[in-house]
Design a protein around this motif. Sequence first.
Motif, short mmCIF file in Angstrom:
data_model
loop_
_atom_site.label_atom_id
_atom_site.label_comp_id
_atom_site.label_asym_id
_atom_site.label_seq_id
_atom_site.Cartn_x
_atom_site.Cartn_y
_atom_site.Cartn_z
N MET A 160 0.51 -1.60 -0.07
CA MET A 160 -0.12 -0.10 -0.20
C MET A 160 1.20 1.40 -0.13
O MET A 160 1.74 0.76 0.63
CB MET A 160 -1.06 -0.07 1.03
N ARG A 161 0.82 1.94 -0.92
CA ARG A 161 1.09 3.04 -0.79
C ARG A 161 -0.03 4.14 -0.69
O ARG A 161 -0.86 4.94 -0.59
CB ARG A 161 1.76 3.43 -2.50
N LYS A 162 0.66 5.69 0.12
CA LYS A 162 -0.21 6.85 1.02
C LYS A 162 -0.32 7.81 0.12
O LYS A 162 0.68 8.62 -0.73
CB LYS A 162 0.37 7.06 2.65
N TRP B 31 -5.02 5.76 0.26
CA TRP B 31 -3.92 4.55 -0.31
C TRP B 31 -4.30 4.09 -1.65
O TRP B 31 -4.99 3.77 -2.40
CB TRP B 31 -4.12 3.58 0.93
N GLY B 32 -2.87 3.49 -2.43
CA GLY B 32 -3.20 2.68 -3.80
C GLY B 32 -2.89 1.32 -3.35
O GLY B 32 -1.56 1.90 -2.67
N THR B 33 -2.59 0.68 -3.97
CA THR B 33 -2.35 -0.77 -3.53
C THR B 33 -1.25 -0.19 -4.55
O THR B 33 -0.49 0.18 -5.19
CB THR B 33 -3.66 -1.34 -4.84
N ALA B 34 -0.27 -1.37 -4.14
CA ALA B 34 1.29 -1.83 -5.32
C ALA B 34 1.09 -1.60 -6.80
O ALA B 34 1.68 -1.13 -7.27
CB ALA B 34 1.61 -2.44 -4.15
N ASP B 35 0.12 -2.32 -7.55
CA ASP B 35 -0.72 -2.81 -8.70
C ASP B 35 -1.04 -1.38 -9.22
O ASP B 35 -0.76 -1.07 -10.73
CB ASP B 35 -0.59 -3.77 -9.32
N GLY B 36 -1.26 -0.20 -8.81
CA GLY B 36 -2.02 0.44 -9.18
C GLY B 36 -3.68 0.06 -9.79
O GLY B 36 -3.72 1.01 -10.79
N GLU B 37 -3.99 -0.44 -9.30
CA GLU B 37 -5.54 -1.45 -9.67
C GLU B 37 -6.67 -0.86 -9.11
O GLU B 37 -7.50 -0.82 -9.43
CB GLU B 37 -5.48 -2.51 -9.76
N ASP B 38 -6.23 0.12 -7.97
CA ASP B 38 -7.32 0.37 -6.63
C ASP B 38 -7.28 1.28 -5.82
O ASP B 38 -5.75 0.84 -5.21
CB ASP B 38 -7.72 -2.05 -6.24
N TYR B 39 -7.87 1.64 -5.17
CA TYR B 39 -7.72 2.47 -4.21
C TYR B 39 -8.44 1.81 -2.92
O TYR B 39 -9.04 1.27 -2.63
CB TYR B 39 -8.14 3.73 -4.31
N GLU C 47 -8.93 16.45 -2.58
CA GLU C 47 -8.95 16.96 -3.45
C GLU C 47 -7.25 17.26 -3.39
O GLU C 47 -6.46 17.71 -4.53
CB GLU C 47 -9.43 18.46 -2.46
N GLY C 48 -6.52 17.31 -2.33
CA GLY C 48 -4.60 16.92 -2.56
C GLY C 48 -4.52 15.91 -3.30
O GLY C 48 -3.27 16.32 -3.84
N PHE C 49 -5.22 14.55 -3.51
CA PHE C 49 -5.19 13.29 -4.03
C PHE C 49 -5.11 14.35 -5.84
O PHE C 49 -4.52 13.85 -6.65
CB PHE C 49 -5.75 12.42 -3.95
N PHE C 50 -5.79 14.34 -5.87
CA PHE C 50 -6.54 15.92 -6.81
C PHE C 50 -5.75 16.36 -7.59
O PHE C 50 -5.02 16.88 -8.85
CB PHE C 50 -7.95 15.38 -8.11
N ARG C 51 -4.92 17.25 -6.73
CA ARG C 51 -4.12 18.55 -6.99
C ARG C 51 -2.63 18.21 -7.68
O ARG C 51 -1.99 18.92 -7.53
CB ARG C 51 -4.25 19.61 -5.53
N ALA C 52 -2.44 17.18 -6.48
CA ALA C 52 -1.14 16.57 -6.85
C ALA C 52 -1.16 15.67 -8.22
O ALA C 52 0.11 15.51 -8.74
CB ALA C 52 -0.47 15.91 -5.73
N ARG C 53 -2.13 14.96 -8.65
CA ARG C 53 -1.76 14.27 -10.54
C ARG C 53 -1.87 15.44 -11.48
O ARG C 53 -1.60 15.15 -12.14
CB ARG C 53 -3.06 13.16 -10.05
N ARG C 54 -2.09 16.56 -11.15
CA ARG C 54 -2.04 18.06 -12.13
C ARG C 54 -0.63 17.78 -12.32
O ARG C 54 0.16 17.75 -12.04
CB ARG C 54 -2.87 19.01 -11.33
#
Length: 67
Positions: A1-3, A19-27, A60-67
């Motif tokens: 898991m990744r914060k 959190w995100g899973t290691a494979d990036g498939e799920d939250y 919101e913090g997650f989506f802001r970081a993805r921009r």
Amino acid sequence: MRKLSGDPDCKNGACPTLWGTADGEDYVVQGHVISDPEVLEQLGMPEGETAVMVPAAVLEGFFRARR
């Protein structure tokens, strides 16, 4: 898991978090369990599922970081 994002007002480390899973498939969303029967009825979830509530700032913090 990744914060991926956490509650910016968290003081004790055990706060709502995305959190995100290691494979990036799920939250996985960590939050406060919703136990209000009226809210749960409105959600109409099937057996075996639960709902948690997190501050808007976590997502919101997650989506802001993805921009």
